[in-house]
Design a protein around this motif. Sequence first.
Motif, short mmCIF file in Angstrom:
data_model
loop_
_atom_site.label_atom_id
_atom_site.label_comp_id
_atom_site.label_asym_id
_atom_site.label_seq_id
_atom_site.Cartn_x
_atom_site.Cartn_y
_atom_site.Cartn_z
N GLY A 103 0.79 -1.24 0.00
CA GLY A 103 0.00 0.00 0.00
C GLY A 103 0.82 1.28 0.00
N GLN A 104 2.07 1.22 -0.41
CA GLN A 104 2.89 2.42 -0.36
C GLN A 104 2.49 3.51 -1.37
OE1 GLN A 104 7.04 1.33 -0.21
NE2 GLN A 104 6.80 0.41 1.83
N PRO A 105 1.95 3.16 -2.57
CA PRO A 105 1.51 4.23 -3.46
C PRO A 105 0.46 5.14 -2.83
CG PRO A 105 1.64 2.18 -4.67
CD PRO A 105 1.86 1.83 -3.23
N ALA A 106 -0.40 4.57 -1.98
CA ALA A 106 -1.43 5.38 -1.31
C ALA A 106 -0.78 6.38 -0.36
CB ALA A 106 -2.39 4.47 -0.56
N GLU A 107 0.32 5.96 0.30
CA GLU A 107 1.03 6.87 1.21
C GLU A 107 1.67 8.01 0.41
OE1 GLU A 107 3.81 4.62 3.57
OE2 GLU A 107 2.23 3.21 4.16
N VAL A 108 2.24 7.66 -0.75
CA VAL A 108 2.84 8.69 -1.61
C VAL A 108 1.76 9.66 -2.05
CG1 VAL A 108 3.94 9.09 -3.86
CG2 VAL A 108 4.75 7.23 -2.40
N LEU A 109 0.60 9.11 -2.44
CA LEU A 109 -0.50 9.95 -2.92
C LEU A 109 -1.01 10.88 -1.82
CD1 LEU A 109 -2.55 10.61 -5.20
CD2 LEU A 109 -4.01 8.83 -4.28
N SER A 110 -1.15 10.33 -0.60
CA SER A 110 -1.71 11.15 0.48
C SER A 110 -0.81 12.35 0.78
CB SER A 110 -1.94 10.31 1.74
OG SER A 110 -0.71 9.94 2.29
N LYS A 111 0.50 12.17 0.65
CA LYS A 111 1.41 13.30 0.86
C LYS A 111 1.37 14.26 -0.34
CE LYS A 111 4.91 15.61 2.67
NZ LYS A 111 4.76 16.45 3.84
N ALA A 112 1.26 13.69 -1.53
CA ALA A 112 1.37 14.50 -2.75
C ALA A 112 0.14 15.37 -3.02
CB ALA A 112 1.64 13.59 -3.96
N VAL A 113 -1.02 14.99 -2.48
CA VAL A 113 -2.23 15.78 -2.77
C VAL A 113 -2.48 16.88 -1.72
CG1 VAL A 113 -3.38 14.03 -4.18
CG2 VAL A 113 -3.75 14.07 -1.70
N THR A 114 -1.61 16.97 -0.72
CA THR A 114 -1.73 18.07 0.23
C THR A 114 -0.51 18.98 0.05
OG1 THR A 114 -0.61 16.70 1.86
CG2 THR A 114 -3.00 16.80 2.01
N PRO A 162 10.30 11.14 -12.76
CA PRO A 162 11.75 10.90 -12.67
C PRO A 162 12.58 12.10 -12.23
CG PRO A 162 11.01 10.89 -14.97
CD PRO A 162 9.80 11.00 -14.13
N GLY A 163 12.14 13.32 -12.60
CA GLY A 163 12.96 14.50 -12.31
C GLY A 163 12.55 15.21 -11.03
N LEU A 164 13.27 16.29 -10.72
CA LEU A 164 12.97 17.08 -9.52
C LEU A 164 11.83 18.03 -9.83
CD1 LEU A 164 14.37 17.38 -6.64
CD2 LEU A 164 15.22 19.54 -7.52
N ASN A 165 10.63 17.67 -9.38
CA ASN A 165 9.44 18.49 -9.63
C ASN A 165 8.57 18.41 -8.38
OD1 ASN A 165 7.93 20.03 -11.77
ND2 ASN A 165 6.39 18.52 -11.22
N CYS A 166 8.55 19.48 -7.62
CA CYS A 166 7.86 19.45 -6.32
C CYS A 166 6.38 19.11 -6.47
CB CYS A 166 8.00 20.81 -5.63
SG CYS A 166 7.29 20.81 -3.98
N TYR A 167 5.89 18.20 -5.61
CA TYR A 167 4.48 17.83 -5.70
C TYR A 167 3.55 18.92 -5.18
CZ TYR A 167 6.12 15.27 -1.44
OH TYR A 167 6.75 14.87 -0.30
N SER A 168 4.12 19.97 -4.62
CA SER A 168 3.29 21.10 -4.20
C SER A 168 3.19 22.17 -5.27
CB SER A 168 3.83 21.70 -2.90
OG SER A 168 3.62 20.78 -1.87
N CYS A 169 3.79 21.93 -6.42
CA CYS A 169 3.61 22.84 -7.54
C CYS A 169 2.14 22.72 -7.96
CB CYS A 169 4.53 22.44 -8.70
SG CYS A 169 4.29 23.51 -10.14
N PRO A 170 1.45 23.85 -8.16
CA PRO A 170 0.00 23.78 -8.43
C PRO A 170 -0.39 22.85 -9.59
CG PRO A 170 0.69 26.06 -8.15
CD PRO A 170 1.94 25.24 -8.15
N GLY A 171 0.48 22.68 -10.56
CA GLY A 171 0.11 21.86 -11.71
C GLY A 171 0.68 20.45 -11.70
N ALA A 172 1.44 20.11 -10.68
CA ALA A 172 2.14 18.81 -10.67
C ALA A 172 1.17 17.64 -10.75
CB ALA A 172 3.00 18.69 -9.42
N VAL A 173 1.44 16.71 -11.65
CA VAL A 173 0.56 15.54 -11.81
C VAL A 173 1.24 14.27 -11.29
CG1 VAL A 173 -0.68 16.49 -13.76
CG2 VAL A 173 1.34 15.12 -14.18
#
Lengths: 45, 281
Positions: A25-36, B40-51
């Motif tokens: 379930g690690q992708p879910a942990e990555v997602l939970s951090k990435a969407v905040t 793969p690259g350095l792209n912050c996930y807090s960037c408003p458009g980051a997918v």
Amino acid sequence: MKKSIVAVCLIALSLALIVCGVMTGQPAEVLSKAVTVCLECVGIG
Amino acid sequence: MDNKKRFAIQAVASLLQNADFRGFFKGGVSQLSTKSVCVPGLNCYSCPGAVGACPVGSLQNALSSYRFRLPYYVCGLLIFFGILLGRAVCGFLCPFGFLQDLIYKIPFFKKIKTFRGDKTLRFLKYFILIFGVIVLPLFIKLTPVFCKYLCPSGTLAGLLLAFSDTRVFSLFGSRFMWKACILGCIILVSVIIFRPFCKYLCPLGAFYSLFNRVSAVRLSVDKEKCTSCKACYRACDMNVDPSVSPDHLECIRCGKCVSACPENALNYKSFISKKNPGHQE
């Protein structure tokens, strides 16, 4: 030839690690951090 | 590889990694489920458009979590990108590398190719990888040290967030000022020195460099054609001599040396391509 063997072994290792991570379930942990908003990353927290 | 083609690939890759444009207008970060996969690259996930998720941030987050588990998933993805591309990620896919490339195009009366201590300073990124990304986050819980104190991609993301939602400006304090100074320095130095962040500070580049010798995308030199004219060395902005060490840790596979070689002695190759007797890997 040696490099190719190392490369194939590393690909196999990476795929095994990814599968292992997905199964636990690690992708879910990555997602939970990435969407905040990461406050530390943007320099607030 | 034509430099214009590389720029086009870099531009498309940067756009694709930040393709949720709604965030730039509405504020906040993208909620897409694709963010469960690291880019793969350095792209912050807090960037408003980051997918996608930032691999360095995700790794630190996993290591600094109170419920520690080995981050198999992120490590697996990092090794996978590394073994396929090595530092070609830096040369072709990293948005922050692309930004530095663009800034380096700004004309300046004296561009500095190397200086005293240049080679030693390049080890700093390995130190940052070991301590800033792995060791310190492991021991100081909930503290992604690299992201918190150094990462310029995160600062840029913060600025973009603030422009898309002006309330964020009021939250900026001393830590943001510190990170903004680092970002400012990197931008200024990028005008004079080619990719200073990639050369000296980037932990992701440090990690991928370890795969340059075995990655699928590599350079090979045809020793029978090579006249040791050093045209490749002069063309290389990372100060690598590809005719001597085509798998050098600092090579970002930009291909400038391939274009510069008058004898066509340098070529891209992969571990699946057939071996040519004259070629040295």
